[in-house]
Every structure is written in structure tokens, then in C-alpha cells.
Design an enzyme around this catalytic site. Structure first.
Site, PDB file in Angstrom:
ATOM      1  N   GLU A   1      51.532  41.018  37.802  1.00 42.66           N
ATOM      2  CA  GLU A   1      50.187  41.314  38.310  1.00 42.66           C
ATOM      3  C   GLU A   1      49.118  41.061  37.262  1.00 42.66           C
ATOM      4  O   GLU A   1      48.031  40.600  37.584  1.00 42.66           O
ATOM      5  CB  GLU A   1      50.111  42.754  38.826  1.00 42.66           C
ATOM      6  CG  GLU A   1      50.867  42.990  40.137  1.00 42.66           C
ATOM      7  CD  GLU A   1      50.362  42.127  41.288  1.00 42.66           C
ATOM      8  OE1 GLU A   1      49.224  41.640  41.227  1.00 42.66           O
ATOM      9  OE2 GLU A   1      51.123  41.933  42.251  1.00 42.66           O
TER      10      GLU A   1
ATOM     11  N   TYR B   1      42.541  47.141  41.604  1.00 39.27           N
ATOM     12  CA  TYR B   1      43.474  46.241  42.299  1.00 39.27           C
ATOM     13  C   TYR B   1      44.877  46.361  41.734  1.00 39.27           C
ATOM     14  O   TYR B   1      45.853  46.580  42.469  1.00 39.27           O
ATOM     15  CB  TYR B   1      43.034  44.763  42.234  1.00 39.27           C
ATOM     16  CG  TYR B   1      44.210  43.884  42.570  1.00 39.27           C
ATOM     17  CD1 TYR B   1      44.652  43.781  43.880  1.00 39.27           C
ATOM     18  CD2 TYR B   1      44.973  43.271  41.572  1.00 39.27           C
ATOM     19  CE1 TYR B   1      45.806  43.071  44.199  1.00 39.27           C
ATOM     20  CE2 TYR B   1      46.113  42.566  41.875  1.00 39.27           C
ATOM     21  CZ  TYR B   1      46.524  42.460  43.185  1.00 39.27           C
ATOM     22  OH  TYR B   1      47.672  41.780  43.491  1.00 39.27           O
TER      23      TYR B   1
ATOM     24  N   ASP C   1      42.228  42.475  46.361  1.00 35.24           N
ATOM     25  CA  ASP C   1      41.854  41.385  45.464  1.00 35.24           C
ATOM     26  C   ASP C   1      40.941  40.410  46.224  1.00 35.24           C
ATOM     27  O   ASP C   1      40.487  40.711  47.329  1.00 35.24           O
ATOM     28  CB  ASP C   1      43.107  40.687  44.940  1.00 35.24           C
ATOM     29  CG  ASP C   1      43.796  39.894  46.034  1.00 35.24           C
ATOM     30  OD1 ASP C   1      43.558  40.198  47.224  1.00 35.24           O
ATOM     31  OD2 ASP C   1      44.554  38.966  45.715  1.00 35.24           O
TER      32      ASP C   1
END
Length: 366
Positions: free
Chosen positions: A60, A143, A161
Site C-alpha cells: 500500500e 486511505y 483513494d
DNA sequence: AAGTCGGGGAG
DNA sequence: CTCCCAGACTT
């Protein structure tokens, strides 16, 4: 398609008589088609096959403002070099930045190590299974906290996102500027209210996946392949060319620089950039502001003479600034003023992280 | 709220 | 060329 008809029927039953379907009911109606579509169409990605918290975290962070295809080779190399949080917490900054070289946004790498040390010291070496605790870690914002919480731990929190902003703003037909923090927060709230409690990972990844491969960022959306097309306001009103609305960004500045390939006894000079700002802590060839002539070069280097040869100019474009570079190869007989590392071409390749901005000159170092 | 922070792929 | 990408952080 039969599925779309039944979905349409469902919408009719949810719709208050004589009134437009409201956002919340429209978003609630996404769940089944979204989860079913994701199950069938999701891409096989390395971090999806084995969603351990550490792997989800690293992926991520790498995926922030970075395309999936660009991340793949970096992720593989990173996991091989640093397989666990303990390894990451102890890695040297230079080795870490070498692993990150070319991926961009280098503060991500430095924040990873900071967070790893915190995890070892305060969290028993594990990522916390909590949105709030995750969000406290350096490099993890709303996020990424939502993504790790939902994908690695199954916690039902949204992960909004750019993909999700685009998909949701189109589904509900919102012409609000998705770059505004208030709009992002609003979408997070709406999603939180309708998210399935038992399928948070697939729900979030499904929305992201639709944004990445169907409701695409560049060019027209592929609505004929979208499981949400029958309830999408932007499609219904032919507004996919308008939504999402984003404020235009400012033009970037241009900076003139003079790059020096300094040679002394078969070695070339590099130096470490400062720890904050652009390309923080990476290495670079010595360079000066402006376009220097030969006399100014000698003055900058505090030497009497040098064998100076002009190199081809080059330009490098960053997001918000561009470098206009002239360059010289300078063979020296004496040590110049300034704090340099004198290294071999081999060391530049294997040990030191030089950003792509210097690529035109890195390849001349042989 | 506006600036800063990379590099590359797609149109 | 411009736009945008599984955004976060600082000011």
C-alpha cells in the site's frame, strides 16, 4: 443482462415513490454487484495472494500515487531483501533508498523505517489491528489506514483513494471537486455507512479495482463492462466526461542547473543530498544553481585548472518543478573544495542511489 | 487550503 | 505536450 434487470428492479423497490433515488440507497445497492464482480474479475497480484499485514502495508505504501505495474518488481525485491518488520527496522538508510531508487516519493521509504522501529519498540513488532492506531504511524494516512485495516484485518472501514473518488462521484453524479478534503471526507462517511461488515476487504478492493480497470483514470470509462453501470448517475446523464470534477493544477517552475562530472584519479565525485526536500538523502553529481561558464566552474570548485569538456544538456521533469541542466566533464589534478565522495562507476551502480534526474549523466560514467 | 514530493504510462 | 496514478505531510 439478467443481473442488471434484477438490480434495476431492486432500485425501483428502494426508490421512494415519485422521488429520486438518494445517494445512500444508491450506494447501498452497489454491494452485491460489486462483490460478485470482484470475485470474478479481480487481478492476481502478489500482495493479494498472501495478504499478511506486513505485505499489505509495504504494497500500500508503494502503491501511493504509483501504478500497479511499476510497483511489482520493487515489491518482489523489497520482500526478498527485507522479509519482516524486524529487518526493515534495522536496514541502513542507504540500502533502503537503493531498494526504493526510481520509485519516487522517497519520504515513503524513510517513513517505512521510522514506523518499523516504532512497531518494534511499542507494538511488539506487529502492525496493530486498528484503523486509529495504524493512522498514527508515519506514512499512513486515512486511505492507507483503511486499506490495511480492511485488507489485512477485515475491519469494516472505507479506503478512499483516487479510484474510489472517481467511481463514487460518478455513481452518485456529484460535480463537487474531488480534490477538496471535505468531499473526500464526505465520501468516506457515506461509504462507512453502507459497507458490509463481513466483506470489507473485497468491498474496498472491488471499488478500487473498478476504478483501475473499468472506470479508468485516463480516457472514457468502459461502462459496458461495469457492474455499477445500471445505477450510475454520470452514465445515465452522460456526464462521465465531466465527472469527476478536479481543480486544475498550477504550472511547474523551471530551474537552471549546471551538473559536473568531476574525475580525479579514475574516480568520480558524488555527494549526499540533504535529509529533507526534493530527493532527500539520495546521492547526486555535484551541481550548481544557474548555467555556469568555465571560469565560474573553476571558481565554484576552488581550483586553478581542469580539463573541461562540455556534455549534452538535459531536462528532467518532476511533478511541480523541472530542471534545465547544462553539464561538463572535468578532469582534475587537485582535490576541489567541497565535501565529496570519490567513487567508482561500479559503486554508483550497485551501492549509491542516484535519482533518474541524472540519468543522462549516470550513463556517461564508465 | 495550498504546496511539496517522483517517475512513468497513456492519450 | 498534459493528465494521473491503491496519498501523506508540512505550512
Amino acid at each position: 443482462m439478467e443481473m442488471k434487470h434484477s438490480l434495476y428492479d431492486k432500485l425501483q423497490t428502494l426508490k421512494p415513490r415519485g422521488e429520486a433515488l438518494d445517494d445512500q440507497n444508491r450506494l447501498k445497492a452497489m454491494e452485491r454487484p460489486l462483490l460478485s464482480w470482484y470475485e470474478e474479475h479481480r487481478r492476481i497480484l502478489p500482495w493479494r495472494e498472501d495478504p499478511k499485514p506486513y505485505r499489505v502495508w509495504i504494497s500500500e505504501i508503494m502503491l501511493q500515487q504509483t501504478r500497479v505495474e511499476a510497483v511489482k518488481p520493487y515489491f518482489a525485491r523489497f520482500m526478498e531483501a527485507l522479509p519482516c518488520i524486524g529487518d526493515l527496522s534495522e536496514v541502513s538508510e542507504d540500502e533502503l533508498l537503493k531498494l526504493w531508487e526510481g520509485l519516487g516519493y522517497y519520504s515513503r521509504a524513510k517513513n517505512l523505517k521510522k514506523a518499523a522501529k516504532l512497531l518494534v519498540e511499542q507494538y511488539g513488532g506487529e502492525l496493530p489491528a486498528s484503523y486509529e492506531e495504524l493512522k498514527k504511524l508515519p506514512g499512513i494516512g486515512s486511505y492507507t489506514a483503511g486499506a490495511i485495516a480492511s485488507i489485512a484485518f477485515g475491519i469494516p472501514v472505507p479506503a478512499v483513494d483516487g479510484n474510489v473518488l472517481r467511481v463514487i462521484s460518478r455513481v452518485i453524479g456529484s460535480k463537487e471537486d474531488i480534490l477538496k478534503q471535505s468531499v473526500k471526507s464526505g465520501i468516506e462517511e457515506k461509504l462507512k455507512a453502507v459497507m458490509p461488515k463481513e466483506a470489507a476487504s473485497s468491498y474496498n478492493q472491488g471499488l478500487i479495482e473498478i476504478g483501475a480497470v473499468v472506470c479508468i483514470p485516463n480516457g472514457a470509462p468502459l461502462c459496458d463492462r461495469c457492474p455499477l453501470s445500471s445505477l450510475c448517475v454520470a452514465r445515465e446523464k452522460d456526464l462521465t466526461g465531466v465527472i469527476p470534477v478536479k481543480t486544475p493544477k498550477k504550472p511547474r517552475k523551471s530551474e537552471d542547473k549546471t551538473v559536473m562530472l568531476l574525475w580525479l584519479k579514475g574516480r568520480v565525485a558524488i555527494r549526499k543530498r540533504e535529509g529533507t526536500g526534493l530527493l532527500a538523502s539520495l546521492y547526486e553529481f555535484p551541481n550548481a544553481e544557474g548555467h555556469l561558464d568555465e571560469a565560474q566552474l573553476l571558481s565554484y570548485l576552488q581550483v586553478k585548472e581542469g580539463n573541461i569538456k562540455e556534455l549534452p544538456p538535459s531536462r528532467h521533469i518532476f511533478s511541480h518543478v523541472e530542471w534545465n541542466m547544462t553539464a561538463y566533464r572535468i578532469e582534475l589534478e587537485e582535490m576541489p573544495g567541497g565535501d565529496y565522495l570519490w567513487v567508482t562507476p561500479e559503486e554508483i551502480k550497485k551501492t549509491y542511489s542516484l535519482p533518474g534526474a541524472f540519468k543522462a549523466y549516470t550513463k556517461l560514467v564508465r
